[in-house]
Design a protein around this motif. Structure first.
Motif, PDB file in Angstrom:
ATOM      1  N   LEU A   1       0.831  -1.216   0.000  1.00 23.75           N
ATOM      2  CA  LEU A   1       0.000   0.000   0.000  1.00 23.75           C
ATOM      3  C   LEU A   1       0.861   1.260   0.000  1.00 23.75           C
ATOM      4  CD1 LEU A   1      -2.839   1.253   0.181  1.00 23.75           C
ATOM      5  CD2 LEU A   1      -2.692   1.044   2.696  1.00 23.75           C
ATOM      6  N   TYR A   2       1.945   1.241   0.797  1.00 23.06           N
ATOM      7  CA  TYR A   2       2.868   2.401   0.886  1.00 23.06           C
ATOM      8  C   TYR A   2       3.574   2.641  -0.462  1.00 23.06           C
ATOM      9  CZ  TYR A   2       6.833   5.253   2.194  1.00 23.06           C
ATOM     10  OH  TYR A   2       7.794   6.261   2.265  1.00 23.06           O
ATOM     11  N   ALA A   3       3.992   1.533  -1.111  1.00 24.32           N
ATOM     12  CA  ALA A   3       4.659   1.678  -2.418  1.00 24.32           C
ATOM     13  C   ALA A   3       3.717   2.245  -3.446  1.00 24.32           C
ATOM     14  CB  ALA A   3       5.184   0.303  -2.862  1.00 24.32           C
ATOM     15  N   SER A   4       2.455   1.781  -3.392  1.00 25.24           N
ATOM     16  CA  SER A   4       1.482   2.305  -4.348  1.00 25.24           C
ATOM     17  C   SER A   4       1.220   3.790  -4.096  1.00 25.24           C
ATOM     18  CB  SER A   4       0.185   1.511  -4.230  1.00 25.24           C
ATOM     19  OG  SER A   4      -0.831   2.070  -5.059  1.00 25.24           O
ATOM     20  N   THR A   5       1.154   4.196  -2.851  1.00 24.48           N
ATOM     21  CA  THR A   5       0.914   5.613  -2.497  1.00 24.48           C
ATOM     22  C   THR A   5       2.095   6.480  -2.934  1.00 24.48           C
ATOM     23  OG1 THR A   5      -0.433   4.893  -0.619  1.00 24.48           O
ATOM     24  CG2 THR A   5       0.365   7.175  -0.610  1.00 24.48           C
ATOM     25  N   GLU A   6       3.330   6.026  -2.761  1.00 24.22           N
ATOM     26  CA  GLU A   6       4.549   6.798  -3.147  1.00 24.22           C
ATOM     27  C   GLU A   6       4.578   7.043  -4.649  1.00 24.22           C
ATOM     28  OE1 GLU A   6       9.398   6.573  -2.633  1.00 24.22           O
ATOM     29  OE2 GLU A   6       8.123   4.896  -2.000  1.00 24.22           O
ATOM     30  N   GLU A   7       4.172   6.017  -5.408  1.00 28.23           N
ATOM     31  CA  GLU A   7       4.171   6.179  -6.862  1.00 28.23           C
ATOM     32  C   GLU A   7       3.133   7.211  -7.278  1.00 28.23           C
ATOM     33  OE1 GLU A   7       6.104   4.994  -9.153  1.00 28.23           O
ATOM     34  OE2 GLU A   7       7.327   3.834  -7.730  1.00 28.23           O
ATOM     35  N   GLU A   8       1.992   7.168  -6.605  1.00 33.67           N
ATOM     36  CA  GLU A   8       0.954   8.142  -6.937  1.00 33.67           C
ATOM     37  C   GLU A   8       1.396   9.559  -6.586  1.00 33.67           C
ATOM     38  OE1 GLU A   8      -2.520   6.901  -4.912  1.00 33.67           O
ATOM     39  OE2 GLU A   8      -2.905   5.183  -6.240  1.00 33.67           O
ATOM     40  N   LEU A   9       2.082   9.695  -5.437  1.00 40.16           N
ATOM     41  CA  LEU A   9       2.561  11.019  -5.024  1.00 40.16           C
ATOM     42  C   LEU A   9       3.587  11.571  -6.018  1.00 40.16           C
ATOM     43  CD1 LEU A   9       2.888  10.532  -1.154  1.00 40.16           C
ATOM     44  CD2 LEU A   9       1.169  11.873  -2.399  1.00 40.16           C
ATOM     45  N   LYS A  10       4.468  10.734  -6.473  1.00 37.50           N
ATOM     46  CA  LYS A  10       5.487  11.171  -7.443  1.00 37.50           C
ATOM     47  C   LYS A  10       4.831  11.595  -8.751  1.00 37.50           C
ATOM     48  CE  LYS A  10       9.425   8.490  -5.776  1.00 37.50           C
ATOM     49  NZ  LYS A  10      10.417   7.436  -6.097  1.00 37.50           N
ATOM     50  N   ALA A  11       3.838  10.814  -9.136  1.00 33.20           N
ATOM     51  CA  ALA A  11       3.138  11.170 -10.384  1.00 33.20           C
ATOM     52  C   ALA A  11       2.414  12.497 -10.243  1.00 33.20           C
ATOM     53  CB  ALA A  11       2.155  10.045 -10.751  1.00 33.20           C
ATOM     54  N   ASP A  12       1.764  12.686  -9.047  1.00 32.41           N
ATOM     55  CA  ASP A  12       1.080  13.964  -8.806  1.00 32.41           C
ATOM     56  C   ASP A  12       2.066  15.141  -8.790  1.00 32.41           C
ATOM     57  OD1 ASP A  12      -1.284  12.633  -8.722  1.00 32.41           O
ATOM     58  OD2 ASP A  12      -1.341  12.495  -6.499  1.00 32.41           O
ATOM     59  N   LEU A  13       3.230  14.930  -8.134  1.00 32.84           N
ATOM     60  CA  LEU A  13       4.254  16.001  -8.071  1.00 32.84           C
ATOM     61  C   LEU A  13       4.750  16.368  -9.457  1.00 32.84           C
ATOM     62  CD1 LEU A  13       6.070  17.852  -6.432  1.00 32.84           C
ATOM     63  CD2 LEU A  13       7.695  15.941  -6.199  1.00 32.84           C
ATOM     64  N   GLN A  14       5.004  15.362 -10.263  1.00 32.31           N
ATOM     65  CA  GLN A  14       5.485  15.626 -11.626  1.00 32.31           C
ATOM     66  C   GLN A  14       4.436  16.363 -12.442  1.00 32.31           C
ATOM     67  OE1 GLN A  14       8.550  15.017 -12.638  1.00 32.31           O
ATOM     68  NE2 GLN A  14       8.072  15.995 -14.622  1.00 32.31           N
ATOM     69  N   LYS A  15       3.201  16.002 -12.246  1.00 31.13           N
ATOM     70  CA  LYS A  15       2.123  16.669 -12.965  1.00 31.13           C
ATOM     71  C   LYS A  15       1.993  18.122 -12.529  1.00 31.13           C
ATOM     72  CE  LYS A  15      -2.834  16.291 -13.874  1.00 31.13           C
ATOM     73  NZ  LYS A  15      -4.096  15.545 -13.592  1.00 31.13           N
TER      74      LYS A  15
END
Length: 449
Positions: A18-32
């Motif tokens: 769950l934590y790994a999935s959340t980190e990937e989403e955060l990185k994608a949001d930051l890049q966006k």
């Protein structure tokens, strides 16, 4: 226990996933977000100049509207005063601009007249551009000429070399190399035949090279250190010295009117010498000369008396000798004979003197005639060339002044010589008359005795 461990491990793995999935989403949001931020910044950078320009236009429009509002509130007299002030400022700014433009144009023209050999290619185009374009169109070229003039001044202070042609004192045109340093310029011909300082007249199309130290100038052009004299006048002092020391130059400049002046001066000198030699041959009779003549007559020795009279180297000797032939007729007749012959003596002693007097009076008139002729020539030249350059007028001015000079040189000595010779001649005539009267008085006393 095993079940609990399995559950615990399953929970840990689930939380990890769950934590790994959340980190990937955060990185994608930051890049966006960063991408969107870049796009916004680019849009702001694109729109900001337009907005700035629009704001500046609005400010100018606001200023204009405020000015119109102020003018609308002002009276007609106030608007008229503002218009006068603006017109006055406009005239002042226009006058200042015209003055600066004229000064810059004058600088370019003066610079063109002072260009050294070999500099026409670098500066001639700018100067020609100023000369051919209107005053309201050549501001850029005038500024260019000003900057070129500053660069040229710096170049002169450091010294530089150029290629060009120069005219020798024998009027030969030679190609060679020039060395410029401040106000001084030297030239060396490519064939090594001529080298020396350069005399450059303002506005002249060619420069003249004078004789100088060939070896030193060649070493200077070769980049070596040498000792050379500098004529800050550009050779003009040497030319003036040659003109002042040359008597032949004065004769040449005097023109045709010097010929009659010198001719009458020569004839006057010849007459003066002849008259001086004539007067130098006259010797005053010795003391008691007339008494010896009277004593011989008293004793009846008439021939001896005539010999005594003829022995004197004086006009009175010949005069008394002729008068003694009439002693038998009485003293009154002798007196008349003496006065008759005295006229001839006076005429003989005054010979040649009138020509000297005419010379003294005529020489200044001939000089004045040459002056008038030279002035006419000068005004004719002025009619054609104007008064900008005095060199074409030099011939007429020289003729006007030199003829007057020689006229006075001839007249003053002629007047002095005429005065001295006339005084000497008059003294001889008076002495002759005195001796004649002494003889007459002696005869009267003899007759009375």
């Amino acid at each position: 226990m095993r079940n609990f461990a399995r559950v615990f491990i399953a929970a840990v793995l689930s939380s990890t996933l769950l934590y790994a999935s959340t980190e990937e989403e955060l990185k994608a949001d930051l890049q966006k977000s960063l991408t969107e931020l870049g796009e916004v910044r680019a849009k702001i950078a694109t729109e900001k100049p337009l907005l700035g320009k629009k704001i500046a236009d609005l400010e100018q429009e606001l200023i204009l509207l405020r000015r119109q509002q102020r003018l609308a509130r002002m009276s007609a007299e106030g608007r008229l005063n503002d218009m006068k002030a603006l017109s006055k400022n406009h005239a002042i700014y226009t006058q200042d601009a015209n003055y600066l433009s004229a000064q810059m144009k004058q600088h370019a023209v003066v610079m063109g007249t002072q260009l050294l050999p070999g500099e026409n290619g670098e500066y001639g185009q700018v100067i020609e551009q100023i000369a051919t374009r209107g005053q309201d169109q050549d501001l850029d070229s005038q500024v260019d000429a000003l900057s070129k003039g500053v660069d040229r001044l710096e170049q002169l202070l450091g010294g530089f070399k150029t290629q060009g042609n120069a005219v020798t004192e024998q009027d030969q045109v030679l190609a060679g190399e020039f060395a410029h340093l401040g106000p001084a310029t030297w030239f060396a011909a490519n064939d090594g035949s001529v080298a020396g300082p350069v005399l450059s007249d303002v506005g002249a199309k060619s420069v003249k090279v004078l004789d100088g130290d060939k070896e030193a100038i060649a070493a200077l052009l070769g980049g070596k250190e040498v000792d050379l004299s500098i004529d800050v006048t550009g050779g003009k002092a040497r030319a003036i010295a040659e003109i002042q020391s040359g008597f032949g130059q004065l004769l040449k400049k005097g023109g045709v009117w010097l010929m009659p002046i010198l001719g009458i001066a020569l004839l006057s000198a010849i007459c003066g010498v002849i008259k001086l030699l004539q007067l130098m041959q006259i010797k005053s009779p010795r003391q008691g000369w007339v008494s010896e003549i009277l004593s011989a007559l008293r004793d009846g020795r008439k021939e001896e008396a005539e010999e005594i009279a003829a022995s004197a180297k004086h006009p009175a000797g010949e005069l008394l000798k002729n008068a003694l032939q009439y002693t038998s007729a009485g003293a009154d007749v002798v007196e008349e004979v003496i006065y008759e012959q005295l006229i001839g003596v006076q005429g003989k002693l005054q010979s040649w003197l009138p020509f000297i007097a005419v010379t003294a009076a005529t020489a200044p008139l001939l000089g004045l005639l040459g002056t008038v002729s030279g002035m006419i020539r000068m005004f004719n030249v002025i009619t054609v060339t104007g008064t900008g350059d005095v060199k074409p007028m030099a011939g007429g001015i020289s003729e006007a002044l030199v003829t007057t000079l020689f006229g006075l040189i001839v007249a003053i000595p002629a007047l002095i010589i005429h005065t001295l010779l006339s005084r000497r001649s008059n003294g001889v005539v008076q002495n002759t008359e005195k001796l004649g009267l002494t003889l007459v008085n002696g005869l009267r006393k003899m007759n009375q005795g």
